[in-house]
Write an enzyme that holds these catalytic residues in place. Structure first.
Site, PDB file in Angstrom:
ATOM      1  N   GLU A  59      -0.920  -0.178   8.163  1.00 45.69           N
ATOM      2  CA  GLU A  59      -1.559  -1.281   8.384  1.00 45.69           C
ATOM      3  C   GLU A  59      -0.151  -1.688   8.780  1.00 45.69           C
ATOM      4  O   GLU A  59       1.130  -1.416   8.161  1.00 45.69           O
ATOM      5  CB  GLU A  59      -1.422  -1.627   7.195  1.00 45.69           C
ATOM      6  CG  GLU A  59      -1.550  -2.770   6.503  1.00 45.69           C
ATOM      7  CD  GLU A  59      -2.118  -3.754   5.284  1.00 45.69           C
ATOM      8  OE1 GLU A  59      -3.053  -2.383   4.683  1.00 45.69           O
ATOM      9  OE2 GLU A  59      -1.332  -4.712   4.726  1.00 45.69           O
ATOM     10  N   CYS A  92       5.982   2.243  -7.523  1.00 46.96           N
ATOM     11  CA  CYS A  92       5.834   1.694  -7.876  1.00 46.96           C
ATOM     12  C   CYS A  92       4.791   0.432  -8.810  1.00 46.96           C
ATOM     13  O   CYS A  92       3.513   0.594  -8.152  1.00 46.96           O
ATOM     14  CB  CYS A  92       6.694  -0.164  -7.202  1.00 46.96           C
ATOM     15  SG  CYS A  92       7.941   0.750  -5.990  1.00 46.96           S
ATOM     16  N   CYS A  95       6.186  -5.586  11.272  1.00 50.69           N
ATOM     17  CA  CYS A  95       6.881  -5.037  10.028  1.00 50.69           C
ATOM     18  C   CYS A  95       5.751  -3.700   9.464  1.00 50.69           C
ATOM     19  O   CYS A  95       4.329  -3.931   9.509  1.00 50.69           O
ATOM     20  CB  CYS A  95       5.872  -5.479   8.523  1.00 50.69           C
ATOM     21  SG  CYS A  95       5.939  -4.988   7.071  1.00 50.69           S
TER      22      CYS A  95
END
Ligand code: SAH
Length: 348
Positions: free
Chosen positions: A92, A116, A105
């Site tokens: 993505e 995490c 990004c």
């Protein structure tokens, strides 16, 4: 790197390749320009290269990503892209439009092994590292598909970039070097959960990129609850590496702090954090956590976020509350990829 992956080769390596193929050195520059400036996806486009050379090159595939889904936010024009890699994996990437320019990004790995607790990309673990060409092509395809010039790049998508160190450096070199998109190092941000030895190594490269450090907690105890990597490296070690990074590069550190209601967002948390950061030349980015359905973490209330900011400011720390982009299109970290994978999984 895969020795046949032509888009991951630096200009020096392409020059060597041309010599090995008994071609003139200027062909390397032409080829590099086609790949990294004109963003070509096939040798057929490279009309000023002799056919014989193009034939020789056919054993070096140009790895291009295939778009499988694009979503455009009605709120702010943010575009989320889902790309398929040549081996079938999907990743993505996001295009965000700001007044100062367009920012992309990108992902640095397929999945992630950092684990995490609040992160959607951690759930399936790590599948593999991305090649430099696969990081570059996220930007190249977005620029081609959207027709928008990309001026800023943040390595903040899926993956831990410092866990894919060699490919990351190669990516930065090609992205910022002459003859390609030539994006300024100052317009590149690399975000890490805090792999201390790699942070120190990166400081030694003397790049002008921004290092963003995902802190998310004011002390080791709270950090360990949210981020397993905190058991390996203490905050003291991380902050010392951040200070040294600034010393060596002159680049101010950005700290990322995702606010989780009732976990890390109290006034006391803010005061403890401020105490730890007071001697560091830094900037703090606050972002209310994006809840994912596998976890019960809730985002902090608007007021708690404001108060947290005010408290840090009282201690003289630079703070911004990160504006949320594309919240109507699975905008948050790794969620589009995840919902795509769940959908294709259930169709099997
Ligand atoms: N591995 C790197 C980069 C990828 S994550 C890192 O840890 O920095 C990019 C940023 O998004 C990190 O700060 C990460 O902690 C944060 N993040 C991940 N999931 C999130 C979520 N659900 N809500 C808010 N921030 C999140």
């Amino acid at each position: 790197m895969d020795g046949k992956d032509i888009k991951s080769m630096t200009i020096e390596e392409l020059t060597e390749l041309m010599a090995a193929l008994k071609e003139k050195p200027f062909r390397a520059k032409q080829l590099y320009g086609w790949l990294h400036e004109h963003l070509a996806v096939s040798y057929d486009e490279m009309t000023n290269l002799p056919k014989t050379l193009r034939e020789k090159l056919s054993v070096y595939p140009i790895r291009a990503l295939t778009p499988v889904d694009v979503r455009i936010s009605k709120i702010d024009g943010t575009r989320k892209y889902l790309f398929r890699l040549p081996d079938g994996n999907v990743i993505e990437s996001v295009l965000m439009k700001y007044k100062h320019g367009n920012s992309v990004c990108i992902s640095s790995q397929v999945g992630c092994r950092m684990g995490c607790r609040f992160c959607a990309s951690a759930i399936g673990g790590l599948t593999r590292n991305l090649l430099a060409s696969e990081m570059l092509d996220q930007i190249y395809r977005i620029q081609t598909l959207s027709g928008e010039r990309v001026s800023n790049v943040v390595v903040m998508g899926t993956g831990e970039p410092l866990d894919n160190y060699e490919n990351l450096l190669r990516f930065i070199k090609i992205l910022t070097g002459e003859g390609g998109l030539h994006i300024s190092q100052r317009n590149i941000t690399v975000s890490t959960c805090g792999l201390v030895p790699r942070m120190r190594e990166l400081a030694g490269e003397k790049l002008q990129i921004t290092l963003a450090l995902s802190l998310h907690a004011p002390n080791d105890e709270k950090r360990q609850e949210l981020m397993p990597i905190a058991k390996k490296y203490s905050m003291e070690e991380i902050l010392s590496a951040c200070r040294d990074y600034f010393q060596e590069t002159g680049r101010r550190i950005t700290f990322e702090y995702s606010l989780v209601a009732g976990v890390n967002d109290s006034g006391e948390d803010a005061a403890q954090l401020a105490e730890k950061l007071k001697n560091i030349n830094c900037h703090v980015n606050l972002i209310p956590v994006n809840p994912i359905k596998e976890r019960s973490y809730r985002r902090s209330e608007r007021l708690a976020v404001e108060n947290f900011k005010i408290k840090l400011e009282k201690y003289g720390i630079n703070v911004t509350i990160r504006r949320e982009m594309g919240s109507d299109i699975d905008g948050a970290c790794g969620q589009l990829r995840k919902s795509y994978m769940e959908k294709t999984e259930s169709e099997k």
